[in-house]
Design a protein around this motif. Structure first.
Motif, PDB file in Angstrom:
ATOM      1  N   ILE A  63       0.838  -1.085   0.076  1.00 50.03           N
ATOM      2  CA  ILE A  63       0.155   0.324  -0.152  1.00 50.03           C
ATOM      3  C   ILE A  63       0.978   1.122  -0.130  1.00 50.03           C
ATOM      4  O   ILE A  63       1.646   1.498   1.009  1.00 50.03           O
ATOM      5  N   CYS A  64       0.509   1.680  -1.276  1.00 47.19           N
ATOM      6  CA  CYS A  64       1.115   3.178  -1.336  1.00 47.19           C
ATOM      7  C   CYS A  64       3.331   2.955  -0.912  1.00 47.19           C
ATOM      8  O   CYS A  64       3.700   3.562  -0.245  1.00 47.19           O
ATOM      9  N   GLY A  65       3.543   1.504  -1.655  1.00 44.28           N
ATOM     10  CA  GLY A  65       4.877   1.133  -1.314  1.00 44.28           C
ATOM     11  C   GLY A  65       5.938   0.325  -0.277  1.00 44.28           C
ATOM     12  O   GLY A  65       6.548  -0.425  -0.390  1.00 44.28           O
ATOM     13  N   VAL A  69       2.466  -6.973   5.415  1.00 42.41           N
ATOM     14  CA  VAL A  69       3.131  -7.016   6.625  1.00 42.41           C
ATOM     15  C   VAL A  69       4.050  -6.975   7.109  1.00 42.41           C
ATOM     16  O   VAL A  69       4.536  -7.084   8.244  1.00 42.41           O
ATOM     17  N   LYS A  70       5.492  -6.381   6.193  1.00 42.05           N
ATOM     18  CA  LYS A  70       6.973  -5.869   6.952  1.00 42.05           C
ATOM     19  C   LYS A  70       6.452  -4.689   7.620  1.00 42.05           C
ATOM     20  O   LYS A  70       7.849  -4.448   8.527  1.00 42.05           O
ATOM     21  N   GLU A  71       5.692  -3.400   6.624  1.00 45.27           N
ATOM     22  CA  GLU A  71       5.962  -2.576   7.764  1.00 45.27           C
ATOM     23  C   GLU A  71       4.395  -2.039   7.595  1.00 45.27           C
ATOM     24  O   GLU A  71       3.962  -1.338   6.922  1.00 45.27           O
ATOM     25  N   LEU A  76      -0.799  -0.165   7.041  1.00 50.12           N
ATOM     26  CA  LEU A  76      -1.747   0.701   7.341  1.00 50.12           C
ATOM     27  C   LEU A  76      -2.220   1.785   7.559  1.00 50.12           C
ATOM     28  O   LEU A  76      -3.771   2.591   7.373  1.00 50.12           O
ATOM     29  N   ALA A  77      -0.948   3.418   8.048  1.00 47.35           N
ATOM     30  CA  ALA A  77      -1.701   3.915   7.850  1.00 47.35           C
ATOM     31  C   ALA A  77      -2.102   5.326   6.678  1.00 47.35           C
ATOM     32  O   ALA A  77      -3.163   5.940   6.282  1.00 47.35           O
ATOM     33  N   LYS A  78      -1.443   4.242   5.817  1.00 42.27           N
ATOM     34  CA  LYS A  78      -2.121   4.513   4.608  1.00 42.27           C
ATOM     35  C   LYS A  78      -3.945   4.547   3.955  1.00 42.27           C
ATOM     36  O   LYS A  78      -4.284   4.328   2.687  1.00 42.27           O
ATOM     37  N   GLN A  79      -4.660   4.020   4.834  1.00 43.85           N
ATOM     38  CA  GLN A  79      -5.996   3.049   3.902  1.00 43.85           C
ATOM     39  C   GLN A  79      -6.678   3.285   5.194  1.00 43.85           C
ATOM     40  O   GLN A  79      -6.527   3.107   6.159  1.00 43.85           O
TER      41      GLN A  79
END
Length: 297
Positions: A63-65, A69-71, A76-79
């Motif tokens: 999501i936005c790069g 899972v790893k970040e 989640l801050a972008k969605q």
């Protein structure tokens, strides 16, 4: 155009049952994308993987790069998402619900006021949400989802239980979000007619796999060119880099143009080969016909 969602090789198993198999697709900025498929096709599972509510068995979701899972926190801050029933506190008013979620996310007062104005709940803002209609609950939940200025909004059956006025309001809100607020939207719904009114394009899924079909492309990629059927024309379109597919019907060719190409590329080939045509019109893709061909056949 910025890529907001990038999913590659997504798989999900529950025990020995594979619910998703090698799902891959992208979503770009400012798009409203309709997510289509029958019950059990894998739509909700895909969306829950995108929201990190369940973990994929294989594949990547960015999501936005940021890898979900790893970040996780950055992704989640972008969605934001509305999946199934809106999660509201029934004994709090609409305003108190907004203020609670805003305090949790440390949202400034100016943003809260902007969202309140966008929701347009009127006096309902000061009533307990237990007294809300489903349409008001959906509107409030959408406002709460937008508090954090997401780049991606994921909606699963957002029109369920809404009356016509609620559907109209939601439709206008989603169009405003995409075109004015630059929010990309993935929306799943069985209300095909409503999806057709808001979607820029469609992603189709069945039995856990993405269904490749030219008709899931944007409506502005489909044209009807009135002309005679000849071997020369068909050979040219077979070789043309700009043509996704073509069929002959209604005294002409129905042509689907590939992404990042224009119908002018096809017309230029005709001119170069001195091929004549009578007329050209844009052809609207009927979502109900598409659904019938994909799933009911």
């Amino acid at each position: 155009m910025e890529k907001i969602v990038e999913i590659k090789g997504l798989c999900k198993k529950f025990g020995k049952t594979e619910v998703l198999h090698d799902v891959s697709f992208d979503i770009y900025e400012d798009e409203i994308v309709g997510f289509i498929g029958p019950n059990g096709a894998g739509k909700s599972t895909t969306m829950k993987c995108m929201c990190n509510l369940i973990f994929p068995s294989a594949g990547t979701i960015k999501i936005c790069g940021y890898d979900i899972v790893k970040e996780r926190e950055k992704a989640l801050a972008k969605q934001s998402s509305l999946i199934e029933t809106p999660g509201l506190f029934p004994n709090l008013t609409g305003k108190e619900n907004i203020e609670y979620f805003a305090s949790y996310k440390k949202i400034p007062q100016s943003k809260i006021e902007e969202i309140i104005q966008f929701m347009n709940l009127g006096d309902g803002l000061y009533r307990r949400t237990a007294k809300y209609s489903l349409g008001m609950k959906q509107r409030l939940a959408l406002g709460i989802a937008l508090l954090s200025d997401p780049k991606l909004l994921i909606l699963d059956e957002p029109t369920n239980g809404l009356d016509p006025a609620g559907v109209f309001d939601l439709r206008n809100q989603l169009k405003t979000l995409a075109k004015e607020k630059h929010v990309s939207i993935l929306v799943s719904s069985h209300q095909l007619g409503e999806l057709e009114k808001i979607s820029d394009r469609y992603i189709c899924i069945n039995k856990g796999k993405i269904v490749e079909n030219p008709k899931q492309m944007k409506n502005d990629s489909c044209y009807h060119i009135t002309m005679k059927k000849t071997e020369q024309v068909e050979k040219l379109m077979e070789q043309a880099a700009s043509v996704y597919s073509y069929t002959y019907q209604e005294n002409g060719y129905v042509i689907l143009v590939k992404e990042n190409h224009k119908i002018q590329d096809v017309l230029h080939l005709f001119q170069k080969e001195q091929i004549e045509y009578e007329d050209i019109t844009k052809k609207v893709i009927d979502i109900e016909t598409m659904y019938s061909e994909l799933y009911e056949a």
